[in-house]
Design a protein around this motif. Structure first.
Motif, PDB file in Angstrom:
ATOM      1  N   PRO A 194      23.890 -15.108  34.592  1.00  0.00           N
ATOM      2  CA  PRO A 194      22.963 -15.984  35.313  1.00  0.00           C
ATOM      3  C   PRO A 194      23.161 -17.449  35.080  1.00  0.00           C
ATOM      4  O   PRO A 194      23.073 -18.195  36.134  1.00  0.00           O
ATOM      5  N   LEU A 253      26.077 -17.929  38.005  1.00  0.00           N
ATOM      6  CA  LEU A 253      25.618 -17.955  39.176  1.00  0.00           C
ATOM      7  C   LEU A 253      24.858 -19.144  39.611  1.00  0.00           C
ATOM      8  O   LEU A 253      24.946 -19.816  40.691  1.00  0.00           O
ATOM      9  N   GLY A 254      23.929 -19.595  38.637  1.00  0.00           N
ATOM     10  CA  GLY A 254      23.233 -21.113  38.593  1.00  0.00           C
ATOM     11  C   GLY A 254      24.249 -22.235  39.103  1.00  0.00           C
ATOM     12  O   GLY A 254      24.081 -23.063  39.935  1.00  0.00           O
ATOM     13  N   PRO A 270      19.308 -14.242  41.890  1.00  0.00           N
ATOM     14  CA  PRO A 270      19.252 -15.971  41.977  1.00  0.00           C
ATOM     15  C   PRO A 270      17.758 -16.217  41.471  1.00  0.00           C
ATOM     16  O   PRO A 270      17.899 -17.493  41.306  1.00  0.00           O
ATOM     17  N   THR A 298      19.183 -18.120  35.831  1.00  0.00           N
ATOM     18  CA  THR A 298      19.764 -18.731  36.998  1.00  0.00           C
ATOM     19  C   THR A 298      19.190 -19.672  37.651  1.00  0.00           C
ATOM     20  O   THR A 298      19.827 -20.773  37.816  1.00  0.00           O
TER      21      THR A 298
END
Length: 245
Positions: free
Chosen positions: A111, A114-115, A138, A143
């Motif tokens: 996470p 992705l964040g 997301p 995230t």
């Protein structure tokens, strides 16, 4: 004021910690003053603001506000030291159109990574982020926190990456794939294109072979020291800023 963790409303909020309930309801939670401020500044729809009893935030709110006691807020919160404010947000549906600069994310499962990818794409002036089916949600709380509000400022799409790549290539977008050195070009030797999409892949395995074959060109970042590789978010940041220059 809500004072019971068994209140039906509280139970619904707690369900939003699980992806299947976020998907089912089309909503998710954001927590903390900064993220609440960012979503309120955006075009996303805030359904409800949760404020812990005794807190006084300098916000002009038109949304529904629910005051909860500390026990209830702690039951809903997923942070160790809650700031006492959260929001229930409705997912925004963006209309996808191929753009000049797109980041495509293949099977990134952390996470935080992705964040950070979403946040960096926003900072680098990219137009879109497209997240493949094997990636972390997301709208996962970790995230969302890692985006630092960028989730609300750059369009984010989810789906089959091969389909998105086909759409991009059909409109003249050059598709690059971040890869290891084999059959790849050092990023500083890349020819610049007006319309470019960059694919980055899973933390351990990289980009799936079948998706990699869709790319017009493979690109790599040289490693000068003893490190085996770069973190996916760091590598993507280097490449995105290079493409934006």
């Amino acid at each position: 004021m809500l004072t019971s963790v068994n209140n039906p409303k509280v139970k619904e909020w707690k369900k939003l910690h699980k992806r299947k309930y976020r998907d089912k309801s089309g909503t998710f939670l954001v927590e903390g003053l900064h993220l609440v401020e960012e979503v309120l500044k955006s075009e996303w729809k805030v359904l409800e603001i949760l404020i812990r009893d005794g807190e006084n935030f300098d916000l002009k709110l038109n949304e529904q506000v629910t005051i909860v006691n500390e026990q209830v807020f702690n039951a809903v919160s997923q942070t160790q030291t809650p700031q006492g404010i959260a929001a229930v947000v409705e997912r925004k549906t963006n209309q996808y159109q191929p753009a000049a600069l797109t980041l495509l994310v293949d099977s990134v499962q952390d996470p935080g990574n992705l964040g950070t990818l979403i946040r960096t794409a926003d900072a680098a002036g990219f137009d879109h982020v497209v997240i493949g089916e094997g990636s972390v949600d997301p709208f996962n709380e970790k995230t969302v926190r890692s985006t630092q509000g960028s989730l609300f400022h750059i369009p984010v799409f989810q789906g089959n990456l091969e389909s998105f790549v086909d759409k991009l290539k059909a409109t003249g977008v050059t598709v690059l794939a971040s890869a290891l050195e084999k059959n790849a070009t050092p990023y500083k030797q890349l020819s610049k294109h007006d319309r470019t999409a960059l694919i980055v892949g899973n933390e351990g395995q990289g980009i799936r072979g079948e998706l990699l074959s869709y790319a017009d060109q493979r690109v790599y970042i040289p490693i000068y020291g003893q490190a085996e590789s770069l973190n996916v978010a760091i590598a993507a940041a280097i490449l995105m800023y290079h493409l934006k220059e």
